[in-house]
Design a protein around this motif. Structure first.
Motif, short mmCIF file in Angstrom:
data_model
loop_
_atom_site.label_atom_id
_atom_site.label_comp_id
_atom_site.label_asym_id
_atom_site.label_seq_id
_atom_site.Cartn_x
_atom_site.Cartn_y
_atom_site.Cartn_z
N ALA A 85 0.83 -1.20 0.00
CA ALA A 85 0.00 0.00 0.00
C ALA A 85 0.87 1.25 0.00
O ALA A 85 0.57 2.25 -0.69
N GLY A 86 1.97 1.22 0.75
CA GLY A 86 2.87 2.37 0.79
C GLY A 86 3.53 2.62 -0.55
O GLY A 86 3.65 3.76 -1.00
N ARG A 87 3.94 1.53 -1.20
CA ARG A 87 4.57 1.65 -2.52
C ARG A 87 3.59 2.24 -3.54
O ARG A 87 3.95 3.10 -4.35
N GLN A 88 2.35 1.77 -3.49
CA GLN A 88 1.33 2.25 -4.43
C GLN A 88 1.07 3.75 -4.23
O GLN A 88 1.00 4.51 -5.20
N ALA A 89 0.97 4.16 -2.97
CA ALA A 89 0.70 5.57 -2.68
C ALA A 89 1.88 6.44 -3.10
O ALA A 89 1.70 7.52 -3.69
N ALA A 90 3.10 5.98 -2.80
CA ALA A 90 4.29 6.76 -3.15
C ALA A 90 4.43 6.89 -4.67
O ALA A 90 4.76 7.96 -5.19
N THR A 91 4.17 5.80 -5.38
CA THR A 91 4.26 5.83 -6.84
C THR A 91 3.25 6.81 -7.43
O THR A 91 3.58 7.60 -8.34
N ALA A 92 2.02 6.78 -6.91
CA ALA A 92 0.99 7.70 -7.41
C ALA A 92 1.36 9.15 -7.14
O ALA A 92 1.19 10.03 -8.00
N LEU A 93 1.90 9.42 -5.95
CA LEU A 93 2.29 10.79 -5.61
C LEU A 93 3.42 11.29 -6.51
O LEU A 93 3.36 12.39 -7.07
N LEU A 94 4.46 10.49 -6.64
CA LEU A 94 5.62 10.91 -7.41
C LEU A 94 5.31 11.05 -8.89
O LEU A 94 5.95 11.83 -9.61
N THR A 95 4.32 10.29 -9.36
CA THR A 95 3.93 10.37 -10.77
C THR A 95 3.09 11.62 -11.05
O THR A 95 3.30 12.32 -12.05
N SER A 96 2.16 11.90 -10.13
CA SER A 96 1.22 13.01 -10.36
C SER A 96 1.71 14.35 -9.81
O SER A 96 1.23 15.40 -10.23
N GLU A 97 2.63 14.32 -8.87
CA GLU A 97 3.11 15.55 -8.24
C GLU A 97 4.64 15.59 -8.27
O GLU A 97 5.32 15.39 -7.26
N PRO A 98 5.22 15.88 -9.42
CA PRO A 98 6.71 15.84 -9.54
C PRO A 98 7.44 16.89 -8.72
O PRO A 98 8.66 16.80 -8.56
N THR A 99 6.72 17.87 -8.17
CA THR A 99 7.40 18.92 -7.41
C THR A 99 7.54 18.55 -5.93
O THR A 99 8.11 19.34 -5.15
N ILE A 100 7.06 17.38 -5.54
CA ILE A 100 7.20 16.93 -4.15
C ILE A 100 8.68 16.85 -3.80
O ILE A 100 9.48 16.31 -4.55
N ASP A 101 9.06 17.39 -2.63
CA ASP A 101 10.46 17.32 -2.22
C ASP A 101 10.66 16.53 -0.92
O ASP A 101 11.79 16.46 -0.41
N ALA A 102 9.60 15.94 -0.40
CA ALA A 102 9.73 15.11 0.81
C ALA A 102 8.43 14.33 1.00
O ALA A 102 7.36 14.74 0.54
N ILE A 103 8.51 13.19 1.67
CA ILE A 103 7.33 12.40 1.99
C ILE A 103 7.37 12.02 3.48
O ILE A 103 8.38 11.48 3.95
N LEU A 104 6.30 12.32 4.17
CA LEU A 104 6.13 11.91 5.56
C LEU A 104 5.37 10.58 5.53
O LEU A 104 4.22 10.51 5.10
N CYS A 105 6.01 9.50 5.97
CA CYS A 105 5.39 8.18 5.97
C CYS A 105 4.95 7.81 7.38
O CYS A 105 5.77 7.80 8.31
N ALA A 106 3.68 7.52 7.54
CA ALA A 106 3.14 7.20 8.87
C ALA A 106 3.49 5.79 9.31
O ALA A 106 3.18 5.40 10.42
N SER A 107 4.10 5.02 8.43
CA SER A 107 4.52 3.65 8.79
C SER A 107 5.82 3.34 8.07
O SER A 107 6.04 3.79 6.95
N ASP A 108 6.69 2.59 8.76
CA ASP A 108 7.95 2.22 8.11
C ASP A 108 7.82 0.92 7.34
O ASP A 108 8.81 0.36 6.90
#
Length: 257
Positions: free
Chosen positions: A234-257
């Motif tokens: 689930a984390g990988r899916q969310a990160a992939t979607a974010l990085l694909t749709s929002e290329p200007t992201i410069d950090a990600i706060l992950c609520a789970s490791d």
């Protein structure tokens, strides 16, 4: 007589050898202070010489204790086996219980029938106390435990503020933890942080979102928040979607490791 013809010593044998009543021998076994030191020494000597071993079930019945601690989980067994958090909880509980001469018994209580099984163990005195390691996912067990007299501890935030006062609970403050993580990113100069959370029905997700928002202030953007499961997929899916749709992201706060 046993199958080999060897007589298994009984409490009556111990009492006879020590020259005391069976009641006195029982008091020595149960650690009662109502026995003179000299008498206690004779009984203990008789126990050693006869090779007597107390019946754990009989001793439990006499003391009203089973020396067993129940561990309850409402998560699927697969999640328990792969989630390092649960692994650390189970190891810590088991090690401490063993040091206190207790055994642990693991119960799952995700379904009505499983909840009933836990309550049978409680009502029959099979366990002396119970530790719920996933109280945020409860199938009615907490309400039933509240009506019982068994000691209960929760490893995790209670699902509501209505948890019985007699329940003890140990959990990390997710608001403070999330706030500190987000403040770290702010101190590093990030300008467009995204957030990945678990399911919002989980108090950990809700509390961590509060902490993130408080620390990020104007940097918080609801459009950069994704929710889902706690697992790696689930984390990988969310990160992939974010990085694909929002290329200007410069950090990600992950609520789970």
């Amino acid at each position: 007589m046993s199958e080999s013809g060897h007589h298994i010593p009984t409490l009556s044998d111990v009492a006879h050898a020590a020259g005391v009543s069976k009641t006195t021998a029982s008091r020595v076994l149960n650690g009662s202070p109502r026995v003179a030191d000299a008498t206690r020494a004779r009984v203990l000597t008789a126990i050693d010489e006869l090779g007597f071993t107390a019946s754990s079930s009989a001793r439990s019945l006499a003391l009203g204790k089973s020396h067993a601690v129940g561990i309850v989980a409402t998560e699927p067994l697969d999640d328990l086996l792969i989630d390092p958090t649960y692994g650390m909880l189970l190891r810590g509980i088991s090690e401490r219980a063993s040091a206190l001469d207790h055994v642990t018994m693991l119960f799952q209580a995700a379904r009505t029938a499983e909840v009933a099984m836990v309550m049978r163990a409680v009502s029959r005195g099979i366990i002396d106390g119970l530790i719920h390691i996933s109280p945020h996912h409860d199938a009615g067990l907490l309400d039933r435990l509240a009506a019982s007299a068994i000691p209960v501890s929760l490893c995790g935030k209670p699902p509501s503020t209505q948890a019985p006062p007699r329940f003890s609970a140990v959990y990390s403050d997710d608001v403070i933890g999330a706030r500190r993580a987000a403040l770290h990113l702010v101190s590093r100069g990030v300008r467009r942080p995204a957030i990945i959370l678990g399911p919002m029905s989980d108090s950990a997700s809700a509390d961590r979102l509060i902490g993130y928002r408080e620390a990020l202030g104007e940097l918080f953007d609801a459009q950069l928040v994704r929710t889902g499961g706690w697992g790696a997929a689930a984390g990988r899916q969310a990160a992939t979607a974010l990085l694909t749709s929002e290329p200007t992201i410069d950090a990600i706060l992950c609520a789970s490791d």
